[in-house]
Design a protein around this motif. Structure first.
Motif, PDB file in Angstrom:
ATOM      1  N   ILE A 147       0.832  -1.198   0.000  1.00  0.00           N
ATOM      2  CA  ILE A 147       0.000   0.000   0.000  1.00  0.00           C
ATOM      3  C   ILE A 147       0.870   1.253   0.000  1.00  0.00           C
ATOM      4  O   ILE A 147       1.912   1.304   0.671  1.00  0.00           O
ATOM      5  CB  ILE A 147      -0.970   0.021   1.206  1.00  0.00           C
ATOM      6  N   ASP A 148       0.452   2.238  -0.753  1.00  0.00           N
ATOM      7  CA  ASP A 148       1.120   3.536  -0.774  1.00  0.00           C
ATOM      8  C   ASP A 148       0.831   4.243   0.557  1.00  0.00           C
ATOM      9  O   ASP A 148      -0.334   4.379   0.959  1.00  0.00           O
ATOM     10  CB  ASP A 148       0.575   4.362  -1.941  1.00  0.00           C
ATOM     11  N   ALA A 149       1.869   4.703   1.239  1.00  0.00           N
ATOM     12  CA  ALA A 149       1.693   5.400   2.516  1.00  0.00           C
ATOM     13  C   ALA A 149       0.777   6.612   2.374  1.00  0.00           C
ATOM     14  O   ALA A 149       0.104   7.003   3.333  1.00  0.00           O
ATOM     15  CB  ALA A 149       3.050   5.829   3.070  1.00  0.00           C
ATOM     16  N   ARG A 150       0.736   7.200   1.196  1.00  0.00           N
ATOM     17  CA  ARG A 150      -0.145   8.353   0.972  1.00  0.00           C
ATOM     18  C   ARG A 150      -1.617   7.956   1.012  1.00  0.00           C
ATOM     19  O   ARG A 150      -2.471   8.768   1.368  1.00  0.00           O
ATOM     20  CB  ARG A 150       0.225   9.032  -0.348  1.00  0.00           C
ATOM     21  N   THR A 172      -8.412  -2.464   7.841  1.00  0.00           N
ATOM     22  CA  THR A 172      -7.224  -3.128   7.314  1.00  0.00           C
ATOM     23  C   THR A 172      -6.962  -2.570   5.925  1.00  0.00           C
ATOM     24  O   THR A 172      -7.780  -2.738   5.011  1.00  0.00           O
ATOM     25  CB  THR A 172      -7.414  -4.651   7.261  1.00  0.00           C
ATOM     26  N   LEU A 173      -5.841  -1.915   5.756  1.00  0.00           N
ATOM     27  CA  LEU A 173      -5.567  -1.129   4.553  1.00  0.00           C
ATOM     28  C   LEU A 173      -4.552  -1.838   3.660  1.00  0.00           C
ATOM     29  O   LEU A 173      -3.445  -2.175   4.103  1.00  0.00           O
ATOM     30  CB  LEU A 173      -5.047   0.255   4.937  1.00  0.00           C
ATOM     31  N   THR A 174      -4.927  -2.048   2.399  1.00  0.00           N
ATOM     32  CA  THR A 174      -4.041  -2.706   1.444  1.00  0.00           C
ATOM     33  C   THR A 174      -4.089  -1.992   0.103  1.00  0.00           C
ATOM     34  O   THR A 174      -4.974  -1.197  -0.174  1.00  0.00           O
ATOM     35  CB  THR A 174      -4.451  -4.177   1.200  1.00  0.00           C
ATOM     36  N   GLY A 175      -3.115  -2.341  -0.720  1.00  0.00           N
ATOM     37  CA  GLY A 175      -3.170  -1.943  -2.117  1.00  0.00           C
ATOM     38  C   GLY A 175      -4.126  -2.839  -2.872  1.00  0.00           C
ATOM     39  O   GLY A 175      -4.735  -3.755  -2.296  1.00  0.00           O
ATOM     40  N   PRO A 176      -4.252  -2.628  -4.193  1.00  0.00           N
ATOM     41  CA  PRO A 176      -5.261  -3.357  -4.966  1.00  0.00           C
ATOM     42  C   PRO A 176      -4.842  -4.735  -5.432  1.00  0.00           C
ATOM     43  O   PRO A 176      -5.670  -5.496  -5.942  1.00  0.00           O
ATOM     44  CB  PRO A 176      -5.491  -2.437  -6.166  1.00  0.00           C
ATOM     45  N   GLN A 177      -3.549  -5.090  -5.267  1.00  0.00           N
ATOM     46  CA  GLN A 177      -3.059  -6.345  -5.833  1.00  0.00           C
ATOM     47  C   GLN A 177      -1.947  -6.900  -4.948  1.00  0.00           C
ATOM     48  O   GLN A 177      -1.058  -6.156  -4.515  1.00  0.00           O
ATOM     49  CB  GLN A 177      -2.529  -6.109  -7.255  1.00  0.00           C
ATOM     50  N   GLY A 229     -13.488   6.371  -1.864  1.00  0.00           N
ATOM     51  CA  GLY A 229     -14.278   6.550  -3.074  1.00  0.00           C
ATOM     52  C   GLY A 229     -13.451   6.523  -4.342  1.00  0.00           C
ATOM     53  O   GLY A 229     -13.857   7.042  -5.387  1.00  0.00           O
ATOM     54  N   ARG A 230     -12.278   5.914  -4.262  1.00  0.00           N
ATOM     55  CA  ARG A 230     -11.390   5.760  -5.422  1.00  0.00           C
ATOM     56  C   ARG A 230     -10.541   4.523  -5.195  1.00  0.00           C
ATOM     57  O   ARG A 230     -10.377   4.070  -4.059  1.00  0.00           O
ATOM     58  CB  ARG A 230     -10.492   6.982  -5.595  1.00  0.00           C
ATOM     59  N   PRO A 231      -9.949   3.974  -6.244  1.00  0.00           N
ATOM     60  CA  PRO A 231      -9.092   2.801  -6.050  1.00  0.00           C
ATOM     61  C   PRO A 231      -7.833   3.154  -5.259  1.00  0.00           C
ATOM     62  O   PRO A 231      -7.362   4.295  -5.292  1.00  0.00           O
ATOM     63  CB  PRO A 231      -8.730   2.372  -7.478  1.00  0.00           C
ATOM     64  N   ALA A 232      -7.305   2.172  -4.550  1.00  0.00           N
ATOM     65  CA  ALA A 232      -5.994   2.341  -3.930  1.00  0.00           C
ATOM     66  C   ALA A 232      -4.942   2.436  -5.037  1.00  0.00           C
ATOM     67  O   ALA A 232      -5.123   1.937  -6.146  1.00  0.00           O
ATOM     68  CB  ALA A 232      -5.689   1.155  -3.014  1.00  0.00           C
ATOM     69  N   THR A 233      -3.837   3.089  -4.746  1.00  0.00           N
ATOM     70  CA  THR A 233      -2.773   3.289  -5.727  1.00  0.00           C
ATOM     71  C   THR A 233      -2.230   1.959  -6.226  1.00  0.00           C
ATOM     72  O   THR A 233      -1.902   1.071  -5.436  1.00  0.00           O
ATOM     73  CB  THR A 233      -1.636   4.106  -5.110  1.00  0.00           C
ATOM     74  N   ALA A 234      -2.113   1.823  -7.539  1.00  0.00           N
ATOM     75  CA  ALA A 234      -1.583   0.609  -8.145  1.00  0.00           C
ATOM     76  C   ALA A 234      -0.056   0.627  -8.104  1.00  0.00           C
ATOM     77  O   ALA A 234       0.571   1.689  -8.205  1.00  0.00           O
ATOM     78  CB  ALA A 234      -2.068   0.483  -9.584  1.00  0.00           C
TER      79      ALA A 234
END
Length: 287
Positions: free
Chosen positions: A169-172, A194-199, A269-274
């Motif tokens: 996950i991007d810290a931003r 629980t925070l993750t990136g998209p992949q 309301g947007r995808p997590a950073t790829a």
């Protein structure tokens, strides 16, 4: 005239804290942000306050007049003491909401060292009587631009994590979620995200994307966990952190960290950073 709520952002010069201050500085004037760090410097135009989480007087002084607290305790052998100091100071100052950055899988009863440490710190916040929200991210994309940067530049990365997958996950994105919570804390009281990136990617897959962007190969060298532990000790890492990081390596290798959650896109309301987008933005770091 509407009262102004004051937010203290600890770790304000780090990857998450700095991004959070920058976001909050764009918030309407009903919120006031103070950046807390060991140096007490101003960040993104927000006034600074010095903060040493191991010093009771420093912690109490930093909390004065604070309504909402973003609490980030660094990886440190005395993380629990830092958390306890912060919570006691928050109680004394009348802080109304704490947003704490924890870690995925945090559990004070866990057999996994890093999960047990983060869980114990979470429990201090939960038991404080102050309203709280817990953010539990998985591994940061920024690890590749900091801890692994020099190995990537050299063309060889040593890892004991095998084929384990991680939804970096991007810290931003963590900062953006924290800002969302701090702007409307009541809507997120007692919540755990629980925070993750998209992949979920293996280290080999993540490094292949970097190699493509910088135009040269990066070798992934598999080492044993014993070798990884010895390397951390030789680098001077305190033993409690060695054990915590070693436990993280083991659970990643075992495939326990691979799950992707929808908390980031649901909250923002947007995808997590790829990962590919992050790499494209940061390719200059590895040149």
């Amino acid at each position: 005239m509407k009262d102004i709520s004051t937010i203290l952002v600890t770790g304000a010069t780090g990857n998450i804290g700095r991004a959070l201050v920058e976001i909050l500085q764009t918030t309407p004037s009903s919120l006031s942000t103070i950046a807390a760090s060991p140096s007490g410097q101003s960040v993104a135009g927000a006034p600074g306050r010095p903060l040493n989480l191991l010093n009771t007087a420093s912690t109490r002084a930093a909390m004065q007049g604070i309504e909402r607290l973003f609490l980030l305790t660094p990886a440190h052998p005395e993380m629990e003491a830092m958390t306890a100091n912060a919570v006691r100071a928050a109680q004394a100052a009348g802080v109304q909401h704490i947003v704490r950055v924890s870690g995925a899988g945090a559990d004070p009863k866990s057999e996994i060292a890093i999960a047990r440490l983060q869980g114990s710190c979470d429990q201090i916040v939960i038991d404080s009587g102050i309203a709280y929200t817990l953010l539990r991210p998985k591994n940061f994309m920024q690890n590749f631009t900091t801890f692994l940067r020099d190995m990537i530049r050299s063309g060889a990365v040593y890892s004991s994590q095998g084929e384990g997958r991680v939804p970096f996950i991007d810290a931003r994105d963590i900062a953006a979620v924290a800002a969302q919570v701090l702007r409307d804390p009541q809507a997120h009281a007692s919540q755990v995200y629980t925070l993750t990136g998209p992949q979920a990617l293996t280290n080999a897959e993540a490094l292949a994307v970097i190699a493509e962007h910088i135009g040269r190969p990066i070798q992934l060298v598999s080492i044993s966990e014993e070798q990884a532990v010895e390397g951390m000790r030789q680098a001077g890492m305190p033993e409690p952190l060695v054990q915590a990081m070693s436990s993280l390596n083991r659970i990643i290798a075992a495939g326990w960290v691979a799950e992707v959650t929808d908390d980031v896109p649901r909250l923002l309301g947007r995808p997590a950073t790829a990962w590919a987008d992050f790499v494209a933005e940061h390719r200059h770091v590895w040149q």
